[in-house]
Design a protein around this motif. Structure first.
Motif, short mmCIF file in Angstrom:
data_model
loop_
_atom_site.label_atom_id
_atom_site.label_comp_id
_atom_site.label_asym_id
_atom_site.label_seq_id
_atom_site.Cartn_x
_atom_site.Cartn_y
_atom_site.Cartn_z
N ALA A 1 -5.08 0.57 -5.96
CA ALA A 1 -3.68 0.65 -5.54
C ALA A 1 -2.76 0.29 -6.71
CB ALA A 1 -3.43 -0.29 -4.37
N MET A 2 -3.16 -0.77 -7.45
CA MET A 2 -2.36 -1.21 -8.59
C MET A 2 -2.32 -0.12 -9.67
SD MET A 2 -2.97 -2.52 -11.86
CE MET A 2 -4.61 -3.18 -11.78
N HIS B 1 -0.16 2.69 -8.75
CA HIS B 1 1.23 2.28 -8.93
C HIS B 1 1.62 2.36 -10.40
CE1 HIS B 1 4.59 -0.58 -9.38
NE2 HIS B 1 4.98 -0.04 -8.24
N SER C 1 -1.40 -10.00 -9.08
CA SER C 1 -0.08 -9.38 -9.10
C SER C 1 0.45 -9.23 -7.68
CB SER C 1 -0.14 -8.03 -9.79
OG SER C 1 -0.93 -7.14 -9.05
N SER C 2 -0.45 -9.06 -6.71
CA SER C 2 0.04 -8.93 -5.34
C SER C 2 0.58 -10.27 -4.84
CB SER C 2 -1.07 -8.41 -4.42
OG SER C 2 -2.07 -9.38 -4.30
N SER D 1 4.00 -7.21 -12.57
CA SER D 1 3.38 -5.90 -12.77
C SER D 1 2.43 -5.98 -13.96
CB SER D 1 4.45 -4.84 -12.99
OG SER D 1 5.19 -5.19 -14.12
#
Lengths: 567, 133
Positions: free
Chosen positions: A340-341, A344, A522-523, A528
């Motif tokens: 997911a990261m 993104h 990061s979540s 970021s």
């Protein structure tokens, strides 16, 4: 002379008569004795045959008893013995009285129907025999009785017996019960039968003692296997009672101090996360294995496997195996977060490139030269960011597959550090961070891939700036401080980058060089970045034969240290 | 008077795109790059609409949304989530928490953003908004 010869004749006649009489008697006597001998011989022969026959049975008896005893149930063993005795002896029934946990159980095997009076009388004799055997005055209270081979009837059943023979059954030191034979045969209570039954019961008792020892040993083995297992194991019997629970299961269910007794207790312990009773009953009925995956219980992801436990063909319970899938689950989540990261991180520059280009195209007439330059620069920077990201991904893939290589040449490490600090000075000053150099003269030439080591330094410095800057926002009064330096220690040149930023929690420190960690962090922190920089830094340093780690900086912040071997 | 848009975005390049585009469409644009500053700024400036990113330094956009919706001073301000994180969980959470829309940045061009804002504000066409000169 005539008289005397006449007397002599009488004598002669008498003697002859006597001889004849003796002879006749002798013949008669001989015949009688002969018959007697013959009868005795015949009896002995028959007896011999009978003994031989019983010996043949006797030879098969140990096997029979073993089979009976191996069932592990005394009751079952005695039932086999009773059936055997009934075929061997001329009896109308063989019964046994057995001491159980609940009281006494009485079971009779008959050749046909019996009357109630007959049953009562047999029970009475068996009870008395038990009382005598254990030297007690009170008769045992029989809680239940069962009749095999016939029914208890009002009339038309065997109503009485003349003889009985009871022998106590001893298992180890205890008297477990008595076995009695009932019938009307004259020899039923003979000493020979007594010895015969005693022998059988002694064998049976000895086997049971052996079996119990074997059982205890086997149980011990199974117990140690169960306790050493990584999986939790529970056994639920047909009455939904928990008969076995190992330590891991107790740990997973958090019930080390109070073990569950029934299946309802398990339901309570699982806090409704799984319909245990329903599943167990389902497995019990269907005989099929059921698996319930990823059940979240007590902060763990557990997989429950419900297996039918069979004895012969009957399902006698359900085994529940609990596997801890938390680590696997954690890794899966980390991978998902990483993907997911990464998506993104790829989408952001692409969104900028597409949007900026579209804006320039649509607003050519409205935009000033400055606007156009802004958007073109954005496109250029985003494309560069993307290229860098792709390079990072490629480097990571190479490191992971062991194909990452460095090209070493002799370098002055302190000069590399000095140049690096100089190039960062403008950037740190704009962020109110003091950047200090602290190199040791002991460090001179180092064999290294300069470009790659600069990559490591860039990563460590940009991280330090990022976290120190953030720290400065949180602690407005404090000024940011970063120190880059070198020292010589144990044949290695040590390079350190220390900051007074927000610091790194201990649990994160351990995993900081792991590919998936930045995604997770990061979540939480909303920072970021792919986090691949540290993974690559580790790969570069290790390719040089060095190590990289992070420590707490004093009084605050972190210090990243890496080593390079010195020639 | 121009409608005020508060853009909560930490990526400068994206912010430049949205702010230039919305200014061209006649909006007054306010900006915040730190999540912690979003609520105070919204309270202070009372924008007509908030464009809210999710991944932000300081505070997650979904938490900012909850704060905005639970503060009586900002509860009525429509919020559009503008992010590149499209997980179902996030979309559901945002809409349940009162977001007016959930837009994935990579799916729209800056020029389409105005229509999305108009739809939320119930403005029928661009003519309703004063075009900046």
């Amino acid at each position: 002379m005539t008289e005397s010869s006449g007397l002599g004749s009488y004598l002669q006649f008498g003697i002859v008569l006597l001889i004849i009489l003796f002879a006749v008697f002798g013949v008669v006597r001989f015949g009688w004795t002969y018959r007697k001998i013959k009868r005795a011989l015949a009896g002995s022969l028959a007896e011999l045959e009978e003994v031989k026959a019983s010996e043949a049975h006797w030879q098969t008896l140990p096997e029979l008893l073993k089979k009976a005893v191996l069932v592990g149930d005394l009751d079952q063993s005695l039932h086999t013995v009773a059936s055997y005795l009934l075929t061997m002896l001329d009896a109308s029934s063989v019964a046994y009285l057995l001491k159980t946990q609940q009281g006494f159980t009485f079971k009779a095997t008959t050749t046909g129907d019996i009357t109630q009076a007959y049953l009562l009388k047999t029970k009475d004799y068996a009870s008395k025999a038990y009382t005598e055997a254990v030297h007690k005055e009170d008769s045992p209270v029989v809680s239940d009785d069962t009749v095999y081979g016939g029914q208890v009837v009002e009339t038309n059943g065997v109503s009485d017996f003349l003889k009985h023979l009871c022998v106590p059954l001893r298992v180890g030191e205890t008297t477990a019960g008595v076995v009695c034979v009932f019938g009307s045969s004259a020899t039923l209570d003979s000493g020979r039968n007594g010895v015969f039954i005693t022998k059988i019961l002694d064998t049976c008792g000895a086997l049971l003692v052996d079996f119990k020892a074997v059982l205890a040993k086997e149980r011990g083995k199974v117990e140690s296997v169960l306790q050493s297992m990584d999986e939790g194991v529970l056994l639920v019997d047909a009455d939904y009672r928990v008969s076995v629970i190992n330590e891991k299961a107790a740990l997973f269910l958090q019930c080390e101090n109070q073990k569950p007794v029934t299946i309802s207790d398990i339901t309570v312990l699982l806090k409704g996360a799984l319909p245990v009773q329903e599943t167990v009953s389902n497995v019990m009925d269907s005989g099929e294995t059921k698996v319930k995956k990823r059940i979240f219980v007590n902060n763990r992801y557990l997989t429950f496997t419900f297996l039918p436990v069979r004895f012969e063909r009957e399902i006698i319970g359900v085994g529940i195996v609990i596997r801890n899938d938390s680590e696997e689950e954690q890794l899966r989540n980390l991978r998902e977060d990483f993907t997911a990261m990464m998506v993104h991180e790829l989408r952001a520059p692409l969104t900028v490139i597409r949007g900026s280009a579209d804006m320039v195209l649509k607003n050519r007439e409205r935009f000033s030269q400055q606007d156009v330059e802004l958007f073109l620069n954005q496109i250029k920077d985003s494309a560069w960011g993307l290229l860098k990201l792709v390079s990072d991904l490629l480097d990571t893939a190479k490191i992971e597959s062991g194909k990452f290589t460095v090209t070493k040449a002799s370098c002055l490490l302190n000069k590399v550090l000095t140049d690096e600090v100089a190039s960062y000075k403008v950037f740190t000053e704009s962020k109110n961070i003091d950047l200090v150099l602290d190199v040791s003269d002991a460090v001179v030439q180092v064999d290294m891939d300069k470009e790659k080591i600069v990559q490591v330094l860039n990563n460590l410095l940009s991280n330090a700036v990022k976290f120190t800057y953030k720290g400065e926002i949180t602690h407005m009064a404090e000024r940011g401080f970063i120190k880059v330096g070198s020292r010589l220690q144990g044949g290695f040149a040590q390079v350190f980058v220390a900051d007074n930023g927000s610091g790194i929690p201990n649990e994160v420190k351990k995993q900081l060089f792991n590919k998936f960690v930045q995604a997770r962090e990061s979540s939480i922190s909303n920072e970021s970045g792919t986090g691949l920089g540290l993974v690559i830094a580790k790969g570069i340093v290790e390719a040089h034969g060095g190590k990289i780690w992070v420590e707490d900086n004093v009084p605050k912040g972190s210090v990243f240290i890496f080593t390079l071997p010195v020639q | 008077m121009n409608k005020k848009v508060l853009i909560v975005e930490d990526d400068m390049a994206l912010f430049n795109m949205y702010s230039v585009e919305l200014k061209l469409k006649g909006y007054d644009v306010l900006s915040v790059s730190d999540g912690l500053q979003a609520l105070p700024k919204a309270k202070e400036y009372q924008p007509h609409i908030v464009l809210l990113d999710i991944m932000l330094p300081g505070m997650n956009g979904l938490n900012i949304l909850i704060e905005l919706k639970s503060d009586p001073q900002t509860a009525e301000i429509p919020v559009i989530m503008l992010t590149n994180y499209g997980s179902e969980d996030n979309v559901k959470k945002a809409l349940e928490s009162g977001a007016a829309d959930y837009i994935l940045k990579y799916k729209i061009l800056p020029s389409e953003l105005g229509d999305k804002i108009n739809a939320v504000l119930g403005v029928s066409s661009e003519s309703d908004i004063k075009i900046a000169t």
